[in-house]
Structure formats: structure tokens, C-alpha cells
Scaffold this active site. Structure first.
Site, PDB file in Angstrom:
ATOM      1  N   GLY A  28      26.973  12.736  19.068  1.00  0.00           N
ATOM      2  CA  GLY A  28      25.916  12.212  20.428  1.00  0.00           C
ATOM      3  C   GLY A  28      26.060  13.398  21.500  1.00  0.00           C
ATOM      4  N   TYR A  86      23.271   6.779  12.781  1.00  0.00           N
ATOM      5  CA  TYR A  86      22.111   7.919  12.220  1.00  0.00           C
ATOM      6  C   TYR A  86      22.643   8.301  10.957  1.00  0.00           C
ATOM      7  CZ  TYR A  86      23.930  12.049  14.262  1.00  0.00           C
ATOM      8  OH  TYR A  86      25.042  13.212  14.440  1.00  0.00           O
ATOM      9  N   ARG A 102      19.410   2.424  16.220  1.00  0.00           N
ATOM     10  CA  ARG A 102      20.027   2.549  17.501  1.00  0.00           C
ATOM     11  C   ARG A 102      19.227   1.957  18.727  1.00  0.00           C
ATOM     12  NH1 ARG A 102      18.999   8.853  19.515  1.00  0.00           N
ATOM     13  NH2 ARG A 102      20.721   8.337  21.065  1.00  0.00           N
ATOM     14  N   ASN A 165      16.963  17.354  27.103  1.00  0.00           N
ATOM     15  CA  ASN A 165      17.000  17.021  25.680  1.00  0.00           C
ATOM     16  C   ASN A 165      15.948  16.254  25.222  1.00  0.00           C
ATOM     17  OD1 ASN A 165      19.176  18.324  24.124  1.00  0.00           O
ATOM     18  ND2 ASN A 165      20.807  17.036  24.808  1.00  0.00           N
ATOM     19  N   GLY A 227      17.939  29.281  22.403  1.00  0.00           N
ATOM     20  CA  GLY A 227      18.336  29.572  21.185  1.00  0.00           C
ATOM     21  C   GLY A 227      19.131  30.761  21.071  1.00  0.00           C
ATOM     22  N   SER A 255      24.111  20.643  17.662  1.00  0.00           N
ATOM     23  CA  SER A 255      25.127  20.540  19.062  1.00  0.00           C
ATOM     24  C   SER A 255      25.405  21.883  19.582  1.00  0.00           C
ATOM     25  CB  SER A 255      26.393  19.993  18.652  1.00  0.00           C
ATOM     26  OG  SER A 255      27.302  20.796  18.057  1.00  0.00           O
ATOM     27  N   ALA A 256      24.457  22.865  19.235  1.00  0.00           N
ATOM     28  CA  ALA A 256      24.681  24.429  20.018  1.00  0.00           C
ATOM     29  C   ALA A 256      24.510  24.051  21.522  1.00  0.00           C
ATOM     30  CB  ALA A 256      23.745  25.250  19.176  1.00  0.00           C
ATOM     31  N   ASP A 258      24.630  21.282  23.348  1.00  0.00           N
ATOM     32  CA  ASP A 258      25.673  20.256  23.649  1.00  0.00           C
ATOM     33  C   ASP A 258      27.113  21.151  23.970  1.00  0.00           C
ATOM     34  OD1 ASP A 258      23.813  18.606  23.220  1.00  0.00           O
ATOM     35  OD2 ASP A 258      24.678  18.027  21.326  1.00  0.00           O
TER      36      ASP A 258
HETATM   37  P1  ADP Z   1      19.538  23.292  21.981  1.00  0.00           P
HETATM   38  O1  ADP Z   1      20.638  22.955  21.143  1.00  0.00           O
HETATM   39  O2  ADP Z   1      19.551  22.341  23.441  1.00  0.00           O
HETATM   40  O3  ADP Z   1      18.236  23.234  21.343  1.00  0.00           O
HETATM   41  P2  ADP Z   1      19.526  26.108  22.027  1.00  0.00           P
HETATM   42  O4  ADP Z   1      19.041  26.134  20.662  1.00  0.00           O
HETATM   43  O5  ADP Z   1      18.718  26.674  23.246  1.00  0.00           O
HETATM   44  O6  ADP Z   1      20.052  24.811  22.695  1.00  0.00           O
HETATM   45  O7  ADP Z   1      21.008  27.006  21.900  1.00  0.00           O
HETATM   46  C1  ADP Z   1      21.916  26.594  22.916  1.00  0.00           C
HETATM   47  C2  ADP Z   1      22.987  27.862  22.973  1.00  0.00           C
HETATM   48  O8  ADP Z   1      23.445  27.992  21.737  1.00  0.00           O
HETATM   49  C3  ADP Z   1      21.997  29.051  23.239  1.00  0.00           C
HETATM   50  O9  ADP Z   1      22.004  29.291  24.647  1.00  0.00           O
HETATM   51  C4  ADP Z   1      22.998  30.247  22.559  1.00  0.00           C
HETATM   52  O10 ADP Z   1      24.167  30.249  23.392  1.00  0.00           O
HETATM   53  C5  ADP Z   1      23.537  29.525  21.389  1.00  0.00           C
HETATM   54  N1  ADP Z   1      22.734  29.813  20.185  1.00  0.00           N
HETATM   55  C6  ADP Z   1      21.912  28.927  19.743  1.00  0.00           C
HETATM   56  N2  ADP Z   1      21.389  29.636  18.431  1.00  0.00           N
HETATM   57  C7  ADP Z   1      22.100  30.693  18.592  1.00  0.00           C
HETATM   58  C8  ADP Z   1      22.003  31.899  17.486  1.00  0.00           C
HETATM   59  N3  ADP Z   1      21.187  31.784  16.579  1.00  0.00           N
HETATM   60  N4  ADP Z   1      22.784  32.918  17.782  1.00  0.00           N
HETATM   61  C9  ADP Z   1      23.829  32.804  18.764  1.00  0.00           C
HETATM   62  N5  ADP Z   1      23.963  32.127  19.759  1.00  0.00           N
HETATM   63  C10 ADP Z   1      23.016  30.898  19.448  1.00  0.00           C
END
Ligand code: ADP
Length: 307
Positions: A28, A86, A102, A165, A227, A255-256, A258
Site C-alpha cells: 500500500g 488486490y 477494498r 497519488n 519517472g 512503489s518507485a 513510495d
Molecule cells: P510514481 O511511482 O509516484 O509514479 P515516478 O514514476 O515519478 O513515481 O517515480 C518516482 C521516482 O522513481 C523518480 O523520481 C525517480 O527517482 C525514480 N524512477 C522512476 N522511474 C525511473 C527510471 N526509469 N530510472 C530511474 N529512476 C526512476
């Protein structure tokens, strides 16, 4: 000791591993952030604020929190409910799809448990983190009361952190989500949105446009994720750009954001500058996306982050 509480929902995750077999774990958004923060900064008191049931599955989740060193003094139990669930499936192109159960989860009843004693605990924290998902799962008729509780925390000097989010299917309408987001942006001291959160709702496509959108609110610290794109921070009138090194072998981006949020806030609470906090947060997010699942094995995380 610096402290932060993450308020929201942790769910049971079911994922097929081979035909007829499902792997079960817990995940989560705010729970993920708490885990990665604590794994990285052991000296920061990291709490999770939520409601679970009294069944075995709920107890297993509680054990995971204990294993991860997360404070459980604001975990409440609602014997009439249990955890949300989920099912996540990845098709042959790598595209993920989710099916949720949920609507009746225990976490949705959190407002009922935010009494004086809960507010005393939370009121001693440096930060309280709330996401757009935390807001969405609170029953609409309880949201006003929820904001009043947060106001009490603010009065006690707690900084409120917000990541929108945006998940369209959790909201009755775009207008409902927008009204809550406006309230949160007016309220929060630190805001950590991703560009994508604002694309569907506000037709915002760049970090720069998102920063301009956020500026009129009285937000102390704005951190915009995009990203692999540049992270933009805005603090005390100064805007900085932070380059992200793209990860080549992305396995699963779950969870990037998060992980980024948790580790960034841990670094800030440890006294690091915004620039240094972004570096370690991006390293954490970049690590997590090289392994499958929201919560990667602690050893794999430690090998990359702390090794
Ligand atoms: P969310 O999961 O909230 O959509 P993002 O996709 O914007 O978040 O990614 C959050 C963080 O994860 C980014 O700021 C970056 O530090 C890292 N990140 C995401 N995608 C990549 C990638 N392809 N390569 C390197 N770092 C990444």
C-alpha cells in the site's frame, strides 16, 4: 528522536507466480514508504497509522510491521472488518492490471479511531504523511472531520506531508478528487506529487507546469517527481533541478514513488539538504524498480543501498 507517521491503508497483495499458484504479500502506498524509510534510516521513529481486523491475516500484517521496525502504536483494530485485497497480474507485454476488493476494508474507518489519545501520539511527531489514496478511502462524510483532526495536529506543530497519488477509480468523480486535492495543497507543508497525478485531472504534462500550479499555495517544500525525468524542488523561493540517472533494467516500477517519498523524508528528518535527500531517494527508487513487487527483499535492498 525524529519521527514520522504514515496514515493510510495497507492491503493484501495476491500475485500469480505460476498457473494455479498465488504469492501473498502486503503493500500500500504509505506502508511502502514507511518500510523503505525505516530500512534506510533506522534512527527515525517511523509509525504506520491505520486500522486492521482481528483475523489471522491482519495479525500477519501486524507482524510484518514489527519485523520492519515500524511503530504500531497507532494501529487500531476493527473486529467487524478486515484488510483490503488486490490481485495484480502482468500480461505478456509487461503491462500490469489490478483487481481490488477494498470497499469494506478496515482502514476506511480510520477517522473513528483518531481520538484524543491518537492525536496526542501523532501530535508529538515531526511529520504526518497523508496521500491522495489515504483521502480517497475515507468515507466522504467523514472527510471534513478528518481535516479538523489534521488541523489539530498542525496546531501542535506537526508538518503535514501530501502526495496526491491520484487513482481515478477510488474517487466518485474528478471534481470530488480535485476538491480534496485543493484542500490538501492548502494544508500541506511538504507536497510530493508526480507529474502523472495531475495529467488526467488538470491537463498538466510537465514538472515545470506542475510547479507553477503548486506555487500559489502556501507550501513550504515542493518536490516534483517525473519517472526517470528531472526532479524539481522548490523551497524558500529557490527552484532546483535534480537529474535522475535512468535505470536500464527496469523490472517493475511499483512503489518507485513510495520508496522515493519515504527515503526523501527520512533524509530530510536526518538533517540532509534537499539535493542530498533527492540523491538518496532516487537511489532507493532506482533500486526498488530493479526487483519485482512493491516491497523488495530486505537483503536485496540493503545490498544496493547500504552495501
Ligand atoms: P510514481 O511511482 O509516484 O509514479 P515516478 O514514476 O515519478 O513515481 O517515480 C518516482 C521516482 O522513481 C523518480 O523520481 C525517480 O527517482 C525514480 N524512477 C522512476 N522511474 C525511473 C527510471 N526509469 N530510472 C530511474 N529512476 C526512476
Amino acid at each position: 528522536m525524529k519521527s514520522i507517521y504514515f496514515l493510510g491503508e495497507c492491503m493484501v497483495e495476491l500475485k500469480p507466480t505460476e498457473p494455479g499458484l498465488l504469492k501473498q504479500s502486503f503493500a500500500g502506498d504509505v506502508f511502502n514508504s514507511a518500510v523503505y524509510l525505516k530500512r534506510t534510516f533506522k534512527d527515525i521513529k517511523t509509525g504506520f497509522t491505520s486500522v486492521m481486523g482481528t483475523d489471522n491475516l491482519s495479525r500477519q500484517m501486524f507482524d510484518v510491521l514489527l519485523e520492519e521496525g515500524i511503530d504500531t502504536n497507532t494501529i487500531y483494530t476493527n473486529p467487524e472488518r478486515t484488510l483490503g485485497l488486490y490481485y495484480i497480474e502482468t500480461d505478456h507485454t509487461g503491462e500490469r492490471s489490478f483487481t481490488y476488493w477494498r470497499n469494506q476494508s478496515a482502514a476506511r474507518t480510520i477517522v473513528k479511531y483518531l481520538d484524543d489519545s491518537a492525536l496526542t501520539v501523532l501530535g508529538e511527531a515531526d511529520y504526518v504523511f497523508v496521500s491522495g489514496i489515504s483521502l480517497a478511502v475515507i468515507a466522504p462524510e467523514q472527510r471534513e472531520l478528518f481535516w479538523q483532526k489534521l488541523e489539530l495536529l498542525k496546531d501542535q506543530g506537526v508538518a503535514i506531508i501530501f502526495d496526491p497519488n491520484y487513482r481515478a477509480r477510488l474517487w466518485a468523480s474528478e471534481d470530488e478528487a480535485k476538491a480534496q486535492f485543493t484542500k490538501a495543497l492548502e494544508f500541506a507543508d511538504i507536497v510530493m506529487p508526480g507529474v502523472e497525478d495531475f495529467t488526467a485531472l488538470y491537463d498538466i504534462h510537465t514538472a515545470e507546469a506542475l510547479l507553477e500550479f503548486c506555487k500559489p499555495f502556501q507550501i513550504q517544500e515542493i518536490i516534483i517527481k517525473n519517472g526517470p525525468g528531472v526532479v524539481i524542488s522548490h523551497y524558500a523561493g529557490e527552484t532546483q533541478q535534480h537529474t535522475i540517472t535512468p535505470v536500464k533494467n527496469v523490472v517493475d516500477t511499483t512503489s518507485a514513488g513510495d520508496a522515493f517519498n519515504g527515503v526523501y523524508l527520512g533524509a530530510r528528518l536526518s538533517g540532509q539538504s534537499i539535493a542530498d535527500a533527492v540523491v538518496i531517494a532516487a537511489k532507493a527508487a532506482g533500486t526498488v524498480i530493479q526487483f519485482p513487487g512493491a516491497i523488495i527483499p530486505a537483503q536485496d535492498y540493503a545490498n544496493v543501498m547500504l552495501g
